[in-house]
Design a protein around this motif. Structure first.
Motif, PDB file in Angstrom:
ATOM      1  N   GLY A 171      10.355   4.556  -3.710  1.00 44.10           N
ATOM      2  CA  GLY A 171       9.805   4.022  -2.471  1.00 44.10           C
ATOM      3  C   GLY A 171       8.930   2.821  -2.770  1.00 44.10           C
ATOM      4  N   VAL A 172       7.985   2.546  -1.884  1.00 41.68           N
ATOM      5  CA  VAL A 172       7.167   1.336  -2.019  1.00 41.68           C
ATOM      6  C   VAL A 172       5.952   1.596  -2.897  1.00 41.68           C
ATOM      7  CG1 VAL A 172       5.838  -0.415  -0.804  1.00 41.68           C
ATOM      8  CG2 VAL A 172       7.935   0.481   0.226  1.00 41.68           C
ATOM      9  N   ASP A 173       5.786   0.727  -3.882  1.00 39.62           N
ATOM     10  CA  ASP A 173       4.597   0.707  -4.728  1.00 39.62           C
ATOM     11  C   ASP A 173       3.637  -0.292  -4.092  1.00 39.62           C
ATOM     12  OD1 ASP A 173       2.828   0.950  -6.872  1.00 39.62           O
ATOM     13  OD2 ASP A 173       3.830  -0.612  -8.019  1.00 39.62           O
ATOM     14  N   CYS A 174       2.444   0.169  -3.728  1.00 40.16           N
ATOM     15  CA  CYS A 174       1.468  -0.668  -3.032  1.00 40.16           C
ATOM     16  C   CYS A 174       0.220  -0.804  -3.889  1.00 40.16           C
ATOM     17  CB  CYS A 174       1.119  -0.047  -1.674  1.00 40.16           C
ATOM     18  SG  CYS A 174      -0.112  -0.973  -0.724  1.00 40.16           S
ATOM     19  N   GLY A 198       4.929   7.699   3.128  1.00 43.40           N
ATOM     20  CA  GLY A 198       5.783   7.971   1.984  1.00 43.40           C
ATOM     21  C   GLY A 198       5.597   6.993   0.844  1.00 43.40           C
ATOM     22  N   ILE A 199       4.356   6.557   0.617  1.00 36.52           N
ATOM     23  CA  ILE A 199       4.082   5.588  -0.451  1.00 36.52           C
ATOM     24  C   ILE A 199       4.396   6.226  -1.807  1.00 36.52           C
ATOM     25  CG2 ILE A 199       2.277   4.236  -1.578  1.00 36.52           C
ATOM     26  CD1 ILE A 199       3.116   3.163   1.145  1.00 36.52           C
ATOM     27  N   ALA A 200       5.111   5.473  -2.646  1.00 34.82           N
ATOM     28  CA  ALA A 200       5.438   5.973  -3.983  1.00 34.82           C
ATOM     29  C   ALA A 200       4.216   5.960  -4.888  1.00 34.82           C
ATOM     30  CB  ALA A 200       6.555   5.144  -4.602  1.00 34.82           C
ATOM     31  N   ARG A 201       3.414   4.898  -4.767  1.00 30.59           N
ATOM     32  CA  ARG A 201       2.180   4.812  -5.564  1.00 30.59           C
ATOM     33  C   ARG A 201       1.228   3.853  -4.861  1.00 30.59           C
ATOM     34  NH1 ARG A 201       3.059   3.020 -11.527  1.00 30.59           N
ATOM     35  NH2 ARG A 201       3.709   1.096 -10.487  1.00 30.59           N
ATOM     36  N   MET A 202      -0.039   4.197  -4.876  1.00 34.11           N
ATOM     37  CA  MET A 202      -1.086   3.312  -4.407  1.00 34.11           C
ATOM     38  C   MET A 202      -2.017   3.028  -5.571  1.00 34.11           C
ATOM     39  SD  MET A 202      -2.792   1.548  -2.096  1.00 34.11           S
ATOM     40  CE  MET A 202      -2.314   2.065  -0.441  1.00 34.11           C
ATOM     41  N   THR A 203      -2.194   1.752  -5.881  1.00 30.34           N
ATOM     42  CA  THR A 203      -3.115   1.327  -6.927  1.00 30.34           C
ATOM     43  C   THR A 203      -4.220   0.508  -6.276  1.00 30.34           C
ATOM     44  OG1 THR A 203      -1.306   1.227  -8.534  1.00 30.34           O
ATOM     45  CG2 THR A 203      -3.337   0.077  -9.102  1.00 30.34           C
TER      46      THR A 203
END
Length: 401
Positions: A171-174, A198-203
């Motif tokens: 999914g989306v890496d944000c 459904g965010i794949a990763r939040m940094t």
């Protein structure tokens, strides 16, 4: 004598150019420039699909139809080659990435008069275009703009954020730089955003460097169909189809090679496509990308050996390169002057040079020509649709004495 002028071509920065050398913004080949300065659209003048075009700095060429856009990409690449005396034996057809295909984007967000503005900068300005539509981003990325806007609307005070969005296997890496979380309410708001979308990763980078805030499963991308860990912020080709076209060119040109060097290898974009049956040495300066490539090769049992090396400061030497059947390199925009100088002396028979900057590419490749290489084929690639940014794939051969 008529003062009407015809637009003959599009210059590097996107202006139309007449036979007398006049540069006219927002014009296409075949447009007629009337004596009073008005423009009579020609056969290649298209209606821009986006309401933001002309203000947003994300696109410069939406007023061109596909034929004129392809010609622009072709001309940028071929003229750069000829400017250094390079004459390709074959110029392949131009590839254009389709609309809605950009899988990574760098957006800005500010608190504009009490409400969040999210988008690209205006052309030649620091002002933000508050995106209400976008015809270049994959739908998965654009779909997050409104939820991001809603999340930021709850925050008070000034802020200026940098938002990186990348579509990965999960999914989306944000990644957001400049967003500080103060208290439980703000923390929960970001967690809700990640879960609901459904965010794949939040940094988050709250001023102390990027840190993973949300990552339910390890995030990967799959060059050549091989899942590789994706470090936040790592380089990724802008579109999937653009990556496939560039990788297919490398695979075609290096067919039959048994031992290949992939220089400036990144995550292994080309290494994993070329591996099996070839053995590939993948050299990369960024440690996180090198380790990701190394892990991907080990987990998937691919004959790729990832090698951590800064090829700007310490290029592979000619005597080391001579043992490879072929070399592929995809350096940053600055090019690879020192590494190419070593390649030119190595005598390696086949070299594939992928570039996102025709000017630095042409400068580098003049060295190869002077060393006896032939520019066998050149393929223009318009991966950044409607942008003046162009790419290319090229193939050099050193004939045996």
């Amino acid at each position: 004598m008529s003062d009407i002028e015809i637009i003959e071509r599009v210059a590097a920065k996107g202006d139309g150019v007449t036979a007398t050398g006049r540069h006219i913004p927002m014009t296409a080949p075949g447009d007629r420039v009337m004596p009073d300065g008005t423009i009579e659209p020609g056969p290649h003048h298209a209606a821009p699909p986006c309401r933001h075009f002309g203000i947003c700095g994300g696109c410069q060429l939406q007023h061109l139809d596909d034929e004129a856009l392809s010609q622009f990409v072709h001309d940028r690449v071929v003229h750069a080659a000829r400017g250094q005396g390079l004459e390709p034996e074959i110029v392949g057809g131009t590839h254009l990435s389709p609309p809605l295909s950009r899988r990574r984007a760098s957006l800005k967000a500010v608190n504009g008069g009490g409400r969040p503005l999210i988008g690209f900068r205006e052309a030649g300005s620091h002002k933000i275009v508050d995106l209400r539509e976008c015809h270049i981003l994959v739908p998965e990325l654009f779909a997050l703009v409104a939820p991001l806007r809603a999340m930021l609307a709850k925050r008070k005070g000034k802020y200026a954020l940098e938002i990186e969005l990348v579509l990965t296997d999960q999914g989306v890496d944000c990644a957001i730089k400049g967003l500080s979380l103060e208290g439980l309410e703000q923390t929960e708001a970001v967690l809700d955003f990640c879960r609901d979308n459904g965010i794949a990763r939040m940094t988050l980078d709250q001023g102390y460097g990027p840190e993973a805030f949300w990552e339910p499963d390890p995030v990967t991308v799959s060059p050549g169909g091989v899942p590789v860990p994706y470090p936040a912020g790592a380089f990724l080709q802008a579109t999937r189809d653009g990556e496939d076209v560039l990788a297919a060119a490398a695979r075609e040109w290096l067919e039959g090679a048994r031992v290949i060097a992939d220089l400036f290898a990144g995550l292994g974009t080309f290494a994993f496509v070329l591996a099996d049956p070839a053995r590939v040495l993948a050299a990369e300066a960024a440690r996180d990308a090198h380790l990701a490539c190394q892990q991907g090769a080990a987990r998937n049992r691919k004959p790729v050996k990832s090698f951590h090396r800064d090829l700007f400061r310490n290029p592979l030497r000619a005597e080391d390169l001579g043992r490879f059947d072929g070399v592929v390199l995809d350096p940053p925009r600055a090019g690879a002057r020192e590494q190419v100088a070593q390649l030119a002396q190595s005598g390696v028979e086949r070299i594939v040079y992928i570039s996102c900057n025709p000017s630095s590419w042409a400068r580098d490749c003049k060295t190869l020509i002077e060393a006896g290489y032939r520019l066998k084929e050149l393929r223009p690639v318009g991966q950044f649709r409607w942008s003046t940014h162009v790419e290319l794939a090229s193939f050099f051969i050193k004939d045996s004495d």
